[in-house]
Design a protein around this motif. Sequence first.
Motif, PDB file in Angstrom:
ATOM      1  N   THR A   1      16.882 -12.711  27.812  1.00 45.18           N
ATOM      2  CA  THR A   1      15.824 -12.467  29.055  1.00 45.18           C
ATOM      3  C   THR A   1      15.598 -11.660  30.079  1.00 45.18           C
ATOM      4  O   THR A   1      16.899 -11.444  30.429  1.00 45.18           O
ATOM      5  N   ALA A   2      14.532 -11.284  30.434  1.00 42.70           N
ATOM      6  CA  ALA A   2      15.385  -9.549  31.340  1.00 42.70           C
ATOM      7  C   ALA A   2      16.000 -10.145  32.514  1.00 42.70           C
ATOM      8  O   ALA A   2      16.703  -9.414  32.572  1.00 42.70           O
ATOM      9  N   GLU A   3      15.884 -11.685  32.965  1.00 40.39           N
ATOM     10  CA  GLU A   3      16.917 -11.826  34.220  1.00 40.39           C
ATOM     11  C   GLU A   3      18.441 -11.671  33.909  1.00 40.39           C
ATOM     12  O   GLU A   3      18.891 -11.312  34.315  1.00 40.39           O
TER      13      GLU A   3
ATOM     14  N   ARG B   1      20.691  -8.887  35.084  1.00 41.74           N
ATOM     15  CA  ARG B   1      21.819  -9.569  35.978  1.00 41.74           C
ATOM     16  C   ARG B   1      23.104  -8.834  35.774  1.00 41.74           C
ATOM     17  O   ARG B   1      23.862  -8.029  36.437  1.00 41.74           O
ATOM     18  N   SER B   2      23.295  -8.630  34.326  1.00 38.02           N
ATOM     19  CA  SER B   2      24.417  -7.928  33.694  1.00 38.02           C
ATOM     20  C   SER B   2      23.943  -6.747  34.002  1.00 38.02           C
ATOM     21  O   SER B   2      25.108  -5.714  34.493  1.00 38.02           O
ATOM     22  N   ARG B   3      23.055  -6.009  34.628  1.00 34.04           N
ATOM     23  CA  ARG B   3      23.608  -4.566  34.474  1.00 34.04           C
ATOM     24  C   ARG B   3      24.125  -4.357  36.315  1.00 34.04           C
ATOM     25  O   ARG B   3      24.607  -3.341  36.654  1.00 34.04           O
TER      26      ARG B   3
END
Length: 84
Positions: free
Chosen positions: A36-38, A42-44
Amino acid sequence: MNQLNNITIKHCPCHSGKSYEQCCRLFHLDFYQAQTAEDLMRSRFTAFAIGSMNSENQKFFEQYLLQDLASENETGRDATGYFH
């Protein structure tokens, strides 16, 4: 990607409520792809946060942040984000 060195974080900086080892580290080491974009954002964010405070692994996180950027031909920007 290389292994991460000496990172022990109780709570993941992305505020998921999980430990870093059970959360964004899995994306950073390419065990999982963000679905997902979320998850991706979050990881970025976590890569940016940890890379900013951990000079030993800074290059690793810089590579993670740059790996999925569009090429400069698609955006008109180079890898630093500046327009040409």
